[in-house]
Design an enzyme around this catalytic site. Structure first.
Site, PDB file in Angstrom:
ATOM      1  N   GLY A  36       0.657  -1.129  -0.212  1.00  7.12           N
ATOM      2  CA  GLY A  36      -0.009   0.072  -0.034  1.00  7.12           C
ATOM      3  C   GLY A  36       0.825   1.318  -0.077  1.00  7.12           C
ATOM      4  O   GLY A  36       2.180   1.241   0.137  1.00  7.12           O
ATOM      5  N   ARG A  37       0.238   2.526   0.082  1.00  5.19           N
ATOM      6  CA  ARG A  37       0.811   3.777  -0.160  1.00  5.19           C
ATOM      7  C   ARG A  37       1.858   3.875   1.330  1.00  5.19           C
ATOM      8  O   ARG A  37       2.921   4.240   1.169  1.00  5.19           O
ATOM      9  CB  ARG A  37      -0.305   4.863   0.130  1.00  5.19           C
ATOM     10  CG  ARG A  37      -0.779   5.276  -1.238  1.00  5.19           C
ATOM     11  CD  ARG A  37      -1.805   6.229  -1.144  1.00  5.19           C
ATOM     12  NE  ARG A  37      -2.974   5.625  -0.524  1.00  5.19           N
ATOM     13  CZ  ARG A  37      -3.977   5.323  -1.302  1.00  5.19           C
ATOM     14  NH1 ARG A  37      -4.095   5.410  -2.556  1.00  5.19           N
ATOM     15  NH2 ARG A  37      -5.005   4.708  -0.621  1.00  5.19           N
ATOM     16  N   GLY A  39      -1.397   1.392  12.482  1.00  3.08           N
ATOM     17  CA  GLY A  39      -1.729   2.558  12.128  1.00  3.08           C
ATOM     18  C   GLY A  39      -3.055   2.789  11.146  1.00  3.08           C
ATOM     19  O   GLY A  39      -3.337   3.810  10.664  1.00  3.08           O
ATOM     20  N   HIS A  82      -8.368  14.718   2.895  1.00  2.19           N
ATOM     21  CA  HIS A  82      -7.414  13.801   2.569  1.00  2.19           C
ATOM     22  C   HIS A  82      -7.669  13.588   1.097  1.00  2.19           C
ATOM     23  O   HIS A  82      -8.843  13.986   0.452  1.00  2.19           O
ATOM     24  CB  HIS A  82      -7.766  12.620   3.297  1.00  2.19           C
ATOM     25  CG  HIS A  82      -7.272  12.572   4.798  1.00  2.19           C
ATOM     26  ND1 HIS A  82      -7.812  12.968   5.998  1.00  2.19           N
ATOM     27  CD2 HIS A  82      -5.982  12.193   5.129  1.00  2.19           C
ATOM     28  CE1 HIS A  82      -7.091  12.792   7.015  1.00  2.19           C
ATOM     29  NE2 HIS A  82      -6.053  12.360   6.511  1.00  2.19           N
ATOM     30  N   HIS A  83      -6.929  12.795   0.664  1.00  9.65           N
ATOM     31  CA  HIS A  83      -7.021  12.202  -0.773  1.00  9.65           C
ATOM     32  C   HIS A  83      -8.203  11.390  -1.098  1.00  9.65           C
ATOM     33  O   HIS A  83      -9.046  10.931  -0.326  1.00  9.65           O
ATOM     34  CB  HIS A  83      -5.585  11.260  -1.164  1.00  9.65           C
ATOM     35  CG  HIS A  83      -5.386  10.205  -0.295  1.00  9.65           C
ATOM     36  ND1 HIS A  83      -6.158   8.933  -0.453  1.00  9.65           N
ATOM     37  CD2 HIS A  83      -4.869  10.036   0.884  1.00  9.65           C
ATOM     38  CE1 HIS A  83      -5.749   8.013   0.419  1.00  9.65           C
ATOM     39  NE2 HIS A  83      -5.020   8.684   1.223  1.00  9.65           N
ATOM     40  N   LYS A  87      -8.918   7.884   0.281  1.00  5.07           N
ATOM     41  CA  LYS A  87      -9.074   7.478   1.650  1.00  5.07           C
ATOM     42  C   LYS A  87     -10.469   6.781   2.012  1.00  5.07           C
ATOM     43  O   LYS A  87     -11.517   7.238   1.408  1.00  5.07           O
ATOM     44  CB  LYS A  87      -8.953   8.462   2.595  1.00  5.07           C
ATOM     45  CG  LYS A  87      -8.922   8.276   3.836  1.00  5.07           C
ATOM     46  CD  LYS A  87      -8.199   9.304   4.889  1.00  5.07           C
ATOM     47  CE  LYS A  87      -8.505   9.045   6.339  1.00  5.07           C
ATOM     48  NZ  LYS A  87      -7.787   7.900   6.957  1.00  5.07           N
ATOM     49  N   GLY A 123      -9.412   8.925  11.436  1.00  3.73           N
ATOM     50  CA  GLY A 123      -8.999   8.407  12.788  1.00  3.73           C
ATOM     51  C   GLY A 123      -8.541   9.620  13.494  1.00  3.73           C
ATOM     52  O   GLY A 123      -8.895   9.786  14.662  1.00  3.73           O
TER      53      GLY A 123
HETATM   54  N1  LIG Z   1      -1.408   6.303  11.459  1.00  2.61           N
HETATM   55  C1  LIG Z   1      -1.172   7.245  10.360  1.00  2.61           C
HETATM   56  O1  LIG Z   1      -0.383   8.056  10.384  1.00  2.61           O
HETATM   57  C2  LIG Z   1      -1.901   7.046   9.021  1.00  2.61           C
HETATM   58  C3  LIG Z   1      -1.341   7.581   7.924  1.00  2.61           C
HETATM   59  C4  LIG Z   1      -1.784   7.315   6.579  1.00  2.61           C
HETATM   60  C5  LIG Z   1      -2.843   6.176   6.416  1.00  2.61           C
HETATM   61  N2  LIG Z   1      -3.089   5.760   7.504  1.00  2.61           N
HETATM   62  C6  LIG Z   1      -4.312   4.502   7.281  1.00  2.61           C
HETATM   63  O2  LIG Z   1      -3.371   3.315   7.009  1.00  2.61           O
HETATM   64  C7  LIG Z   1      -4.211   2.597   6.265  1.00  2.61           C
HETATM   65  C8  LIG Z   1      -3.736   2.333   4.962  1.00  2.61           C
HETATM   66  O3  LIG Z   1      -3.480   3.342   4.397  1.00  2.61           O
HETATM   67  P1  LIG Z   1      -2.980   3.508   2.765  1.00  2.61           P
HETATM   68  O4  LIG Z   1      -2.972   4.824   2.148  1.00  2.61           O
HETATM   69  O5  LIG Z   1      -1.666   2.877   2.576  1.00  2.61           O
HETATM   70  O6  LIG Z   1      -4.011   2.455   1.971  1.00  2.61           O
HETATM   71  P2  LIG Z   1      -3.412   1.593   0.859  1.00  2.61           P
HETATM   72  O7  LIG Z   1      -2.649   2.199  -0.257  1.00  2.61           O
HETATM   73  O8  LIG Z   1      -5.036   1.310  -0.007  1.00  2.61           O
HETATM   74  O9  LIG Z   1      -3.175   0.213   1.087  1.00  2.61           O
HETATM   75  C9  LIG Z   1      -3.674  -0.771   1.815  1.00  2.61           C
HETATM   76  C10 LIG Z   1      -2.767  -1.971   2.053  1.00  2.61           C
HETATM   77  O10 LIG Z   1      -3.484  -3.129   2.764  1.00  2.61           O
HETATM   78  C11 LIG Z   1      -3.481  -4.324   2.079  1.00  2.61           C
HETATM   79  N3  LIG Z   1      -4.664  -4.980   2.523  1.00  2.61           N
HETATM   80  C12 LIG Z   1      -5.920  -4.454   2.261  1.00  2.61           C
HETATM   81  N4  LIG Z   1      -6.954  -5.335   2.797  1.00  2.61           N
HETATM   82  C13 LIG Z   1      -6.257  -6.601   3.077  1.00  2.61           C
HETATM   83  C14 LIG Z   1      -6.392  -7.956   3.579  1.00  2.61           C
HETATM   84  N5  LIG Z   1      -7.742  -8.013   3.666  1.00  2.61           N
HETATM   85  N6  LIG Z   1      -5.465  -8.857   3.689  1.00  2.61           N
HETATM   86  C15 LIG Z   1      -4.178  -8.462   3.588  1.00  2.61           C
HETATM   87  N7  LIG Z   1      -3.814  -7.075   3.219  1.00  2.61           N
HETATM   88  C16 LIG Z   1      -4.952  -5.960   2.825  1.00  2.61           C
HETATM   89  C17 LIG Z   1      -3.332  -4.055   0.586  1.00  2.61           C
HETATM   90  O11 LIG Z   1      -2.952  -4.972  -0.138  1.00  2.61           O
HETATM   91  P3  LIG Z   1      -3.077  -4.833  -1.631  1.00  2.61           P
HETATM   92  O12 LIG Z   1      -2.269  -3.829  -2.421  1.00  2.61           O
HETATM   93  O13 LIG Z   1      -2.990  -6.092  -2.216  1.00  2.61           O
HETATM   94  O14 LIG Z   1      -4.759  -4.312  -2.131  1.00  2.61           O
HETATM   95  C18 LIG Z   1      -2.584  -2.720   0.678  1.00  2.61           C
HETATM   96  O15 LIG Z   1      -1.160  -3.268   0.982  1.00  2.61           O
HETATM   97  C19 LIG Z   1      -5.662   3.305   6.218  1.00  2.61           C
HETATM   98  O16 LIG Z   1      -6.575   2.795   7.157  1.00  2.61           O
HETATM   99  C20 LIG Z   1      -5.273   4.796   6.399  1.00  2.61           C
HETATM  100  O17 LIG Z   1      -6.282   5.560   6.976  1.00  2.61           O
HETATM  101  C21 LIG Z   1      -2.765   5.825   8.757  1.00  2.61           C
END
Ligand SMILES: NC(=O)c1ccc[n+]([C@@H]2O[C@H](COP(=O)([O-])OP(=O)(O)OC[C@H]3O[C@@H](n4cnc5c(N)ncnc54)[C@H](OP(=O)(O)O)[C@@H]3O)[C@@H](O)[C@H]2O)c1
Length: 238
Positions: free
Chosen positions: A12-13, A90, A147-148, A151, A157
């Site tokens: 993921g991102r 996260g 956000h983008h 999201k 959160g």
């Molecule tokens: N804590 C913080 O500071 C912070 C900052 C940014 C984002 N976030 C949060 O972090 C999360 C991810 O954000 P992102 O922008 O990185 O999202 P993203 O680009 O959509 O990536 C999601 C990741 O999770 C994987 N995934 C989804 N469902 C899954 C499952 N059932 N089993 C295994 N892997 C699974 C996806 O795999 P695939 O690629 O194979 O689909 C991908 O690697 C979100 O909840 C976001 O709100 C938190």
């Protein structure tokens, strides 16, 4: 200390941002990190630096000291069923029963539950908690988060955490506005508005690397904790 790290959501991102830091030898003082396991869902990214990514249902590649999770709530819960190590969560958008499952896991292993891993946001939360006098002066509060467009959860959160900090300061009817557009990494704005005057505090993240570094800071903090419970990012000292 070299910490062995696994990433849930490695494709993921956020997962790729953390993996990039690890590939470049990111260290915190005497702590360094090694990527030893990575989980994806769709296989859209097959490997990182030659390390094949796997599905959550596959056997672990090798033992890790700490997991870092940036995925989706259902994936987080699946991970908790399959690991016996501390985990930095996260991921955002958990509902109450999911939070209950996280709290149950944290009775045995330390969990860092952090909807925002930017150190700057921890300070903003502290600022917000200090604003009770403004309520007594008649200020009302407005929260805006942007956000983008990809999201999934809304409000974010972080917005929820800011709302509870505002409630602690006595503001229980904050207006909340959400924007999902373009590629905004993450902006949270709190306004205290009264007749003829206004205070505004805004936190803008323009580079995901801020969250990625914060997640690794969280991992090195969590790996040193011996008491199992849910920790918050604001508990880390820097
Ligand atoms: N804590 C913080 O500071 C912070 C900052 C940014 C984002 N976030 C949060 O972090 C999360 C991810 O954000 P992102 O922008 O990185 O999202 P993203 O680009 O959509 O990536 C999601 C990741 O999770 C994987 N995934 C989804 N469902 C899954 C499952 N059932 N089993 C295994 N892997 C699974 C996806 O795999 P695939 O690629 O194979 O689909 C991908 O690697 C979100 O909840 C976001 O709100 C938190």
């Amino acid at each position: 200390v070299i910490y062995k790290v696994g990433i849930l959501g490695a494709s993921g991102r956020m997962g790729q941002e953390i993996a990039a830091l690890l590939s470049n030898g990111f260290a915190l003082g005497s702590d360094s990190f090694e990527l030893c396991d990575g989980i994806t869902q769709s296989g859209r990214l097959q490997s990182i630096d030659g390390m094949p990514l796997r599905l959550i249902s596959d056997p672990p590649r090798e033992p890790v000291h700490v997991w870092i999770d940036f995925s989706r709530p259902e994936a987080t819960l699946d991970l908790l069923q399959s690991i016996s190590t501390p985990v930095v969560i996260g991921t955002t958008g958990f509902k109450e029963p999911e939070l209950e499952a996280i709290r149950a896991f944290a009775k045995t292993y330390p969990v860092l539950l952090c909807p925002n891993t930017s150190p700057g946001m921890s300070v903003m939360l502290r600022i917000v908690r200090e604003t009770a006098p403004l309520g007594r002066l008649g200020f009302a509060t407005v929260l805006h988060e942007e956000h983008h467009k990809h999201k999934q959860d809304s409000p974010s959160g972080t917005a929820k955490r800011l709302l509870s900090a505002l409630e602690e300061a006595g503001f229980d009817s904050t207006q909340v506005h959400v924007t999902r557009a373009g590629s905004t990494v993450g902006t949270h704005t709190v306004r205290w508005v009264a007749e003829g005057e206004e205070i505004l505090v805004e936190h803008r993240v323009t580079d995901r690397r801020v969250f990625a570094k914060g997640a690794l800071l969280g991992a090195s903090f969590l790996a040193k904790q011996t008491v199992p419970r849910v920790y918050r990012f604001e508990e880390i000292q820097w």
